[in-house]
Every structure is written in C-alpha cells, then in structure tokens.
Design an enzyme around this catalytic site. Structure first.
Site, short mmCIF file in Angstrom:
data_model
loop_
_atom_site.label_atom_id
_atom_site.label_comp_id
_atom_site.label_asym_id
_atom_site.label_seq_id
_atom_site.Cartn_x
_atom_site.Cartn_y
_atom_site.Cartn_z
N LYS A 1 -8.68 36.29 22.12
CA LYS A 1 -9.35 37.41 21.16
C LYS A 1 -11.16 37.13 20.88
CE LYS A 1 -7.14 39.62 17.90
NZ LYS A 1 -6.52 40.01 16.39
N PHE B 1 -10.08 49.44 1.12
CA PHE B 1 -9.59 50.75 1.10
C PHE B 1 -10.33 51.48 2.20
CE2 PHE B 1 -10.12 49.16 -3.17
CZ PHE B 1 -8.78 49.64 -3.85
N LYS C 1 -4.51 48.43 -5.23
CA LYS C 1 -4.38 48.53 -3.90
C LYS C 1 -3.32 49.18 -3.51
CE LYS C 1 -4.67 48.41 0.64
NZ LYS C 1 -5.41 49.43 1.48
N GLY D 1 2.74 57.68 8.37
CA GLY D 1 2.89 56.56 8.95
C GLY D 1 2.00 55.66 8.87
N CYS E 1 -0.32 51.01 6.30
CA CYS E 1 -0.39 50.89 5.09
C CYS E 1 0.44 51.43 4.10
CB CYS E 1 -1.82 51.28 4.58
SG CYS E 1 -3.08 50.28 5.39
N LYS F 1 4.59 50.18 4.44
CA LYS F 1 4.61 48.78 4.21
C LYS F 1 4.17 48.47 2.75
CE LYS F 1 1.01 46.17 5.49
NZ LYS F 1 0.57 45.51 4.31
#
Length: 456
Positions: free
Chosen positions: A35, A156, A211, A264, A267, A270
């Site tokens: 990567k 955010f 958050k 979906g 974030c 989960k």
C-alpha cells in the site's frame, strides 16, 4: 509543524493529506508495504473525489510522505495520530481495539529510542469511551519518565465529501486533560480559526462519546424517516413533503431525512453497535439505539420482498437490472451496503441480477460473486424485467428514460432512493414504484385499505 499519521486507510489518508494542505509536514505510516509503495507512486487505495490530486500536490511540495518506518515518522514529530481500523468484534459487537493498542505500544517503544521531545499521541480512530485512558496507561508503562500527552480528536468525515468536511467542518472536537496537547492541536487546526470553525475542548471521555452519540443520532433520524415513509404509503401521504415540512423546523433540520432502503457504511452500523455494547457494560442500556439497529436490519431485508412484489410477486426466472451497489454515492465502500442484504435473496429466489456501479464493482465482485456485472446503466437494463435504483449516483439521475423503456422487457422501475418524480416516469411509460409516496393516479393498495377500514 511535523506530525505522523499511523494508518493509511480512509481516515488516516484523508486526514494526513488535508493536514499537509494546511502547510504541516505529514508522514503517513502503514505496515502494508504494498500500500505504501502504491501511495508513493500516486495510486490511491480508496476512491474519494479529489483525494488523488490533493495527495499528488502535497507530495510534490514535500509536505506529505509515506513510509513503513515508524521511527522515521516519529523523529521530531510534535504529534502522532492513531488512525487504524476499529471494526466490530465478532460475537459481541464491541469495537475491536487491538490495532489501536498495538499502535500505542509501538509508538511508546519507538519514542523511547528517540531523543527526548514531548509528543502528543492522538486517537483519530473511532473508539469507545475509556480507550484514551488505556492508551495513556500503555504509554506510561513503557515511558515511565513521561514525555508524552494523550488526546482524542474524533473525525466527522462523510465518504464522498471527506475533503470538504475536513477543510470546512461543522466543528472540531479535542478531548484532553493536557494544556500542552491543547496548545499543539490548537496550532495544528489554526487555519480553521480563519473560518470561525467552532473548536470544542473537552475531556477524553466526552470527546470519545461525542463521536458515537452523533452517529447514533443521525442513524436514528434515518430510521425515523424510513418508518414515516411506511406510514405515508399506508395513508396516502408523500414522505418527501413530510420530510420537507418537518425539516424546515430549525430544531429538526433537513439533513438525513431521506427515505430509502436503510443505512449502511463503515460508521453507522458499527458505531451504533459499539455504543450499545458500551452502554450495556456501563449498566445504562440505550434501548432506543438497539431498536434502531433492529429496525434498520429488518428494513434492508424487506426490500427484496418489495422488489418481488413490484414484479408480480415473484422474481423467479426474471432479469433484474440494479444500478448502484455501494452504500452511498461517491465511494467504492461496500461495507454494510443495503445491496448485500437485498440482492442475495433475489438470486436465491431465481432472479438473474445485472448490476452496474460507477466505482464499487471491484469490491462488489468479492462480496456478490453471483451477479452479472455490466459496463454501464444501459447494458445492465438491456432485456431486464425490472430496474432497481439502489444507490443515488449522480449519473443515474439523468437517465434517458425513453431509451430505458425501449431496452427493457417489462417497463418496471423500483426506485429505492426516490431519485425521480412519479410524473416523469409515467410520461415515459414506465411503471414506477418508490419509497413513501402514493401511486400516481390514485391511492396505493395499502392506503386504500386504510381508508376502507377507517370508514372513509
């Protein structure tokens, strides 16, 4: 200033590139050598509009670099951000913090080898309440003489508009007990002060909870309007009118009031699950968020039945064109996408799915191998018995409806994102089904039954 960013996933790469645009010297670190080599060549591991140009410009300017060597990245850095993954842990829904704690330990061991300088260790990853304190303990055990401060700086960022969100945020949240950490992070975000961006300084615990609370609230808002959409169908109202009417109330706001197949992404599902787990462990269950998750899962599963109903009750031996596979437009992210819940039952019921997504097909092929993947929207529609609009990519908003009708075997369109106006579809000769809106030219079957029962 010099900073290090550990992790070159979505959050780390976007944040690192944007900080470098502020004039900061940023070194992004990742264990994945392949990567890093790709990033050094200017190849992006994710799709995010504008990210490749931002990375290229700041790499060329010498402000942004990529390495697998943590020691090189931390040498002289005033702050190091932990931006590694925190996926849901199997079995209990809690966030898997193993990568966060491993990064904290490596940071401490590396700092111990470097000349003494005070470094602020910042959690950028989304983590449950108490994580910052555990990071602090890990650092203290390995660096007993100090030389570090701990802070939480939750992100955010919305996929598809992450650069704009970073450069012009609604707010910046910084949680720390250290005045030195406040000073360093205040200087790091100084360019945003020119935009009068609110900066909220809190404790570690408050920043971590902000958050989760924000994402849970938005997920609740999406679930609310989806349930109102179902009610609209039952009584003959239009959910878009209802959403507009309540969104004009400043206490409610217009955002996240778009009815659809369920939320979906990486974030909301989960983070809601992790918040539920944290609350349970604290002895203060958040039953409303538990219901939000249950309702959302059920909604995604029910969309397959909605499609079958629009096709006459069965999709057996029928070809269904599907436009959009990612959980939202302007991303290649397939995590928790509604398509993963909606399409497999259709295939199991005997349908052939011809699908197209502008950016998500590479990932989709790994998760949905039984679909026929097409080169564009019109190839997917050719010979289809029904067309399903599943993700609201801009290029699907201006389809040639006459061409669509001429290509299809049956002119049925199921719009799960309410992209089109019913009248436009009727004018094109298409049988149009949408979410939370009455059937054109009369009440839906559900609404008719409601009025019959009500005695109207």
């Amino acid at each position: 200033m010099r900073i290090a960013m550990i992790g070159t996933g979505y959050v780390g790469l976007v944040s690192g590139a944007c900080f470098s645009e502020f004039g900061v010297s940023v070194t992004c670190v990742d264990k994945d050598a392949e990567k890093i080599a790709c990033l050094q060549r200017g190849e992006m591991p994710i799709f995010e509009p504008g990210l490749d140009q931002l990375v290229a410009a700041n790499t060329a300017a010498g402000r942004l670099s990529f390495t697998t060597d943590l020691k090189t990245a931390l040498d002289g850095a005033e702050a190091v951000f932990i931006a590694v993954g925190t996926p849901s842990r199997r079995g209990d829904g809690h966030a898997d913090l193993s990568y966060v704690f491993a990064a904290a330990a490596e940071i401490a061991d590396t700092l111990a080898q470097l000349p003494s300088n005070r470094t602020v260790v910042v959690t950028k990853s989304t983590v449950p309440v108490g994580t910052g304190r555990r990071v602090e303990r890990i650092l203290s055990m390995r660096l007993p003489n100090g030389g570090f401060d701990v802070a939480s700086n939750p992100e955010f960022l919305r996929e598809g508009s992450a650069i704009q969100d970073f450069m012009r945020p609604d707010r910046v949240v910084i949680g720390t007990d250290s005045e030195h950490a406040r000073s360093v992070l205040r200087a790091l975000y100084r360019p945003l002060y020119l935009l009068e961006t609110p900066v909220a300084f809190t404790t570690l615990e408050s920043a971590e909870l902000i958050k989760y609370a924000a994402n849970a609230f938005l997920a609740t808002k999406v679930t609310f309007i989806n349930q109102i959409a179902d009610l609209c169908e039952a009584v003959g109202a239009d959910v878009q009118d209802v959403a507009h009417g309540i969104g004009l109330d400043g206490r409610i706001g217009r955002k996240f009031l778009h009815a659809g197949p369920g939320f979906g992404g990486s974030c909301f599902p989960k983070d809601c699950a992790a918040l539920v787990r944290t609350a349970a462990e604290a002895g203060m269950p958040v039953t409303m968020i538990e219901r939000v998750l249950e309702i959302n899962d059920a909604r995604k599963q029910a969309m397959a039945d909605r499609i079958a109903e629009a096709c006459g009750g069965s999709v057996a031996h029928k070809t269904i064109a599907v436009l959009g596979l990612t959980f939202k437009p302007n991303t290649d992210d397939m995590r928790e996408s509604p398509s993963l819940s909606i399409l497999p039952p259709l295939v199991e019921a005997g349908a052939t799915i011809r699908a197209f997504d502008p950016e998500g097909m590479h990932e989709a092929k790994k998760l949905l191998p039984n679909l026929d993947y097409c080169d564009d929207a019109y190839q997917a529609t050719d010979g289809a018995d029904a067309l399903v609009l599943l993700t609201e990519w801009n290029e699907f908003r201006g389809l040639d409806l006459e061409r669509i009708k001429s290509l299809m075997r049956a002119p049925i369109v199921i719009d799960l994102r309410n992209i089109y106006q019913p009248q436009d579809m009727a004018n094109a000769g298409l049988v149009y089904h949408s979410i939370g809106r009455p059937t054109l030219g009369g009440l839906s079957d559900k609404a008719s039954k409601y009025y019959l029962i009500a005695g109207n």
